[in-house]
Design a protein around this motif. Structure first.
Motif, PDB file in Angstrom:
ATOM      1  N   ILE A  63     -17.869   5.040  36.650  1.00 37.88           N
ATOM      2  CA  ILE A  63     -19.219   4.817  37.158  1.00 37.88           C
ATOM      3  C   ILE A  63     -20.368   5.234  36.639  1.00 37.88           C
ATOM      4  O   ILE A  63     -21.427   5.424  35.519  1.00 37.88           O
ATOM      5  CB  ILE A  63     -19.211   4.698  38.140  1.00 37.88           C
ATOM      6  N   GLY A  64     -19.817   6.327  36.257  1.00 38.36           N
ATOM      7  CA  GLY A  64     -20.933   7.800  35.825  1.00 38.36           C
ATOM      8  C   GLY A  64     -22.259   7.742  36.828  1.00 38.36           C
ATOM      9  O   GLY A  64     -21.745   8.137  38.426  1.00 38.36           O
ATOM     10  N   GLU A  65     -22.774   7.779  36.225  1.00 35.78           N
ATOM     11  CA  GLU A  65     -24.053   7.639  36.841  1.00 35.78           C
ATOM     12  C   GLU A  65     -25.207   6.185  37.000  1.00 35.78           C
ATOM     13  O   GLU A  65     -26.153   6.726  38.045  1.00 35.78           O
ATOM     14  CB  GLU A  65     -25.184   8.913  35.606  1.00 35.78           C
ATOM     15  N   ASP A  66     -24.426   5.631  36.777  1.00 37.93           N
ATOM     16  CA  ASP A  66     -24.126   3.772  36.678  1.00 37.93           C
ATOM     17  C   ASP A  66     -23.539   2.654  38.030  1.00 37.93           C
ATOM     18  O   ASP A  66     -22.734   2.537  37.108  1.00 37.93           O
ATOM     19  CB  ASP A  66     -25.706   3.734  35.958  1.00 37.93           C
ATOM     20  N   ALA A  67     -24.169   2.601  39.014  1.00 37.04           N
ATOM     21  CA  ALA A  67     -22.984   1.478  39.835  1.00 37.04           C
ATOM     22  C   ALA A  67     -23.128   0.323  39.442  1.00 37.04           C
ATOM     23  O   ALA A  67     -22.338  -0.875  39.772  1.00 37.04           O
ATOM     24  CB  ALA A  67     -22.432   1.932  41.367  1.00 37.04           C
ATOM     25  N   LYS A  68     -24.411  -0.317  38.542  1.00 38.63           N
ATOM     26  CA  LYS A  68     -25.038  -1.525  38.513  1.00 38.63           C
ATOM     27  C   LYS A  68     -23.373  -2.443  36.919  1.00 38.63           C
ATOM     28  O   LYS A  68     -23.523  -1.420  35.608  1.00 38.63           O
ATOM     29  CB  LYS A  68     -26.033  -1.703  37.798  1.00 38.63           C
ATOM     30  N   GLY A  69     -22.769  -3.561  37.189  1.00 39.00           N
ATOM     31  CA  GLY A  69     -22.652  -3.758  36.329  1.00 39.00           C
ATOM     32  C   GLY A  69     -20.750  -3.446  36.283  1.00 39.00           C
ATOM     33  O   GLY A  69     -20.414  -3.279  34.708  1.00 39.00           O
ATOM     34  N   VAL A  70     -20.330  -2.695  36.683  1.00 35.28           N
ATOM     35  CA  VAL A  70     -18.404  -2.199  36.720  1.00 35.28           C
ATOM     36  C   VAL A  70     -17.668  -2.209  37.879  1.00 35.28           C
ATOM     37  O   VAL A  70     -18.559  -2.665  39.033  1.00 35.28           O
ATOM     38  CB  VAL A  70     -19.244  -0.464  36.292  1.00 35.28           C
ATOM     39  N   GLY A  71     -16.917  -2.586  37.609  1.00 33.70           N
ATOM     40  CA  GLY A  71     -15.096  -2.629  38.388  1.00 33.70           C
ATOM     41  C   GLY A  71     -14.869  -1.856  37.927  1.00 33.70           C
ATOM     42  O   GLY A  71     -14.209  -1.617  37.092  1.00 33.70           O
ATOM     43  N   TYR A  72     -13.609  -1.802  39.483  1.00 33.41           N
ATOM     44  CA  TYR A  72     -12.526  -1.314  38.692  1.00 33.41           C
ATOM     45  C   TYR A  72     -11.759  -1.619  40.028  1.00 33.41           C
ATOM     46  O   TYR A  72     -11.836  -1.238  41.055  1.00 33.41           O
ATOM     47  CB  TYR A  72     -12.210   0.711  39.174  1.00 33.41           C
TER      48      TYR A  72
END
Length: 217
Positions: free
Chosen positions: A97-106
């Motif tokens: 995710i780092g600094e941006d949680a947009k468009g990411v899944g785990y």
């Protein structure tokens, strides 16, 4: 236009099963690769909406797939990523995710068995949302730092935030908790207010709330 997905997994049977599952749901699988060092090239060639990768892949068999997903996010931000893992490793979603949680899944691979939930996660990250595995979310919530903004939330607001991190809508949270959507909306508004998220569009505020929770873990 159908959703376009790239699959990266060295387990042949799992990859074939995922491809069939996605295609049966009307999602186009534009390519499949079995090595992490082939992911970037495949993304560059096919420009998928979502890249789905395993964590452990050749050539090294460690966290090669995760590192490839992180690089996809860096070089091709228009492509969402969904990482699948056999292990509940807290640093993996944080690194992803780092600094941006947009468009990411785990997600843990065990979650694929819930087909509707898995497909919903794929579509959600493609739309710029987040989809984090419930087990990962619960562990992060329970390990939050002292003096974090999360401490200002009530127990119910923390529960709602955890379900937001899983990617659930207000109606989905209401159904899970056995309350009305209006009650959930009230808690969501309280979360936004206490975390200082007042002027962003709704979807972006949800993502920022999730990111705040992750940073506090």
């Amino acid at each position: 236009m159908p959703l376009r997905v790239l699959l990266a997994d060295d387990e042949v049977l799992l990859s074939a099963g995922l491809a069939r599952l996605l295609e049966d749901a009307g999602i186009e699988v534009v390519a499949t690769v079995a090595r992490a060092d082939h992911v970037l090239g495949a993304v560059a060639e096919h420009r998928p909406d979502v890249a789905i990768t395993d964590v452990q892949m050749p050539p090294e068999g460690t966290d090669d797939g995760l590192r490839a997903a992180i690089e996809v996010r860096r070089q091709y931000p228009e492509t969402a990523v969904l990482v699948l893992s056999n292990f509940l490793e807290e640093r993996y979603p944080l690194d992803l995710i780092g600094e941006d949680a947009k468009g990411v899944g785990y997600l843990l691979k065990s979650r694929i068995g819930d087909v509707d939930s898995f497909l919903d996660s794929v579509r959600r990250v493609a739309d710029g949302g987040s989809a984090l595995d419930p087990e990962v979310v619960q562990r992060m919530v329970s390990r939050r730092r002292r003096d974090s903004p999360i401490d200002d939330l009530t127990a119910r607001e923390r529960t709602v935030l955890a379900q937001m991190a899983e990617g659930k809508s207000n109606h989905g949270i209401a159904a899970d908790l056995g309350v009305t959507p209006a009650a959930v909306e009230k808690h969501v508004t309280g979360v936004f207010h206490k975390l200082g998220l007042g002027d962003e569009p709704l979807q972006h505020r949800r993502v920022m709330a999730v990111l705040t929770m992750l940073r506090a873990s």
